[in-house]
Design a protein around this motif. Structure first.
Motif, mmCIF file in Angstrom:
data_model
loop_
_atom_site.group_PDB
_atom_site.id
_atom_site.type_symbol
_atom_site.label_atom_id
_atom_site.label_comp_id
_atom_site.label_asym_id
_atom_site.label_seq_id
_atom_site.Cartn_x
_atom_site.Cartn_y
_atom_site.Cartn_z
ATOM 1 N N LYS A 76 0.817 -1.203 0.000
ATOM 2 C CA LYS A 76 0.000 0.000 0.000
ATOM 3 C C LYS A 76 0.859 1.264 0.000
ATOM 4 N N ASN A 77 2.148 1.115 -0.141
ATOM 5 C CA ASN A 77 3.046 2.263 -0.194
ATOM 6 C C ASN A 77 3.189 2.716 -1.644
ATOM 7 N N PRO A 78 2.762 3.924 -2.003
ATOM 8 C CA PRO A 78 2.791 4.363 -3.399
ATOM 9 C C PRO A 78 4.194 4.412 -4.003
ATOM 10 N N VAL A 79 5.185 4.763 -3.216
ATOM 11 C CA VAL A 79 6.556 4.812 -3.735
ATOM 12 C C VAL A 79 7.040 3.403 -4.051
ATOM 13 N N TYR A 80 6.791 2.479 -3.150
ATOM 14 C CA TYR A 80 7.179 1.092 -3.363
ATOM 15 C C TYR A 80 6.434 0.514 -4.575
ATOM 16 N N GLU A 81 5.138 0.771 -4.665
ATOM 17 C CA GLU A 81 4.338 0.280 -5.798
ATOM 18 C C GLU A 81 4.888 0.807 -7.113
ATOM 19 N N TRP A 82 5.254 2.099 -7.141
ATOM 20 C CA TRP A 82 5.820 2.682 -8.356
ATOM 21 C C TRP A 82 7.120 1.986 -8.729
ATOM 22 N N ALA A 83 7.994 1.764 -7.752
ATOM 23 C CA ALA A 83 9.285 1.135 -8.019
ATOM 24 C C ALA A 83 9.116 -0.288 -8.551
ATOM 25 N N VAL A 84 8.200 -1.042 -7.966
ATOM 26 C CA VAL A 84 7.953 -2.412 -8.426
ATOM 27 C C VAL A 84 7.413 -2.393 -9.850
ATOM 28 N N LYS A 85 6.430 -1.539 -10.104
ATOM 29 C CA LYS A 85 5.847 -1.463 -11.448
ATOM 30 C C LYS A 85 6.888 -1.008 -12.474
ATOM 31 N N PHE A 86 7.662 -0.009 -12.143
ATOM 32 C CA PHE A 86 8.706 0.484 -13.042
ATOM 33 C C PHE A 86 9.693 -0.627 -13.385
ATOM 34 N N GLY A 87 10.122 -1.365 -12.375
ATOM 35 C CA GLY A 87 11.072 -2.445 -12.605
ATOM 36 C C GLY A 87 10.490 -3.574 -13.437
ATOM 37 N N ARG A 88 9.274 -3.956 -13.165
ATOM 38 C CA ARG A 88 8.660 -5.075 -13.891
ATOM 39 C C ARG A 88 8.312 -4.708 -15.325
ATOM 40 N N LEU A 89 7.917 -3.473 -15.567
ATOM 41 C CA LEU A 89 7.543 -3.080 -16.928
ATOM 42 C C LEU A 89 8.761 -2.911 -17.842
ATOM 43 N N ARG A 90 9.952 -3.050 -17.297
ATOM 44 C CA ARG A 90 11.145 -3.042 -18.153
ATOM 45 C C ARG A 90 11.211 -4.305 -18.994
ATOM 46 N N TYR A 91 10.632 -5.393 -18.507
ATOM 47 C CA TYR A 91 10.654 -6.651 -19.260
ATOM 48 C C TYR A 91 9.258 -7.193 -19.570
ATOM 49 N N ALA A 92 8.220 -6.596 -19.029
ATOM 50 C CA ALA A 92 6.855 -7.056 -19.272
ATOM 51 C C ALA A 92 6.118 -6.029 -20.117
ATOM 52 N N LYS A 93 5.227 -6.495 -20.972
ATOM 53 C CA LYS A 93 4.446 -5.589 -21.807
ATOM 54 C C LYS A 93 3.258 -5.002 -21.062
ATOM 55 N N ALA A 94 2.784 -5.708 -20.048
ATOM 56 C CA ALA A 94 1.608 -5.245 -19.317
ATOM 57 C C ALA A 94 1.613 -5.849 -17.927
ATOM 58 N N MET A 95 0.898 -5.185 -17.036
ATOM 59 C CA MET A 95 0.666 -5.711 -15.696
ATOM 60 C C MET A 95 -0.806 -5.557 -15.390
ATOM 61 N N PHE A 96 -1.332 -6.487 -14.617
ATOM 62 C CA PHE A 96 -2.750 -6.476 -14.292
ATOM 63 C C PHE A 96 -2.931 -6.543 -12.786
ATOM 64 N N ALA A 97 -3.846 -5.765 -12.280
ATOM 65 C CA ALA A 97 -4.175 -5.835 -10.860
ATOM 66 C C ALA A 97 -4.860 -7.169 -10.578
ATOM 67 N N ASN A 98 -4.755 -7.633 -9.355
ATOM 68 C CA ASN A 98 -5.383 -8.903 -8.981
ATOM 69 C C ASN A 98 -6.862 -8.925 -9.322
ATOM 70 N N GLU A 99 -7.506 -7.790 -9.198
ATOM 71 C CA GLU A 99 -8.956 -7.717 -9.415
ATOM 72 C C GLU A 99 -9.331 -7.564 -10.890
ATOM 73 N N ASP A 100 -8.366 -7.330 -11.768
ATOM 74 C CA ASP A 100 -8.655 -7.030 -13.177
ATOM 75 C C ASP A 100 -8.633 -8.293 -14.027
ATOM 76 N N ILE A 101 -9.536 -9.204 -13.724
ATOM 77 C CA ILE A 101 -9.583 -10.494 -14.425
ATOM 78 C C ILE A 101 -9.948 -10.315 -15.894
ATOM 79 N N ARG A 102 -10.861 -9.405 -16.189
ATOM 80 C CA ARG A 102 -11.283 -9.214 -17.591
ATOM 81 C C ARG A 102 -10.119 -8.809 -18.483
ATOM 82 N N ALA A 103 -9.291 -7.885 -18.025
ATOM 83 C CA ALA A 103 -8.134 -7.465 -18.826
ATOM 84 C C ALA A 103 -7.148 -8.618 -18.987
ATOM 85 N N THR A 104 -6.987 -9.404 -17.941
ATOM 86 C CA THR A 104 -6.101 -10.557 -18.011
ATOM 87 C C THR A 104 -6.601 -11.560 -19.041
ATOM 88 N N VAL A 105 -7.893 -11.849 -19.035
ATOM 89 C CA VAL A 105 -8.481 -12.792 -19.989
ATOM 90 C C VAL A 105 -8.342 -12.244 -21.414
#
Length: 90
Positions: A1-30
């Protein structure tokens, strides 16, 4: 729930991933999977929710969620198991 930590994780993961989905965003994942996208998905054990089953796990009964099966059934995607192992006593 820390916005700075969330930003850092997302920034790092999107360097090699094309997209990320929130746990609740099943429709986008499908949608992503139906379009032929890849998904690294690591379901947790022992969620104790409504969509759990008990299965043998290294000689013990453990609960796990059925989401992997449901995503594969809904999208027709292949499921490729991933295992890691430790070598050299580490």
């Amino acid at each position: 729930k820390n916005p700075v930590y969330e930003w850092a994780v997302k920034f790092g993961r999107l360097r090699y991933a094309k997209a990320m989905f929130a746990n609740e965003d099943i429709r986008a994942t499908v949608r992503h999977l139906k379009k032929g996208g890849f998904l690294w998905y690591a379901p947790d054990q022992d969620m104790r929710g409504k969509d759990t089953v008990f299965v043998p796990f290294f000689g013990h009964t453990a609960s796990t969620i059925t989401a992997t099966h449901q995503l594969a059934r809904m999208t027709g995607c292949a499921v490729i198991p991933y295992f890691h192992r430790r070598e050299g006593g580490k």
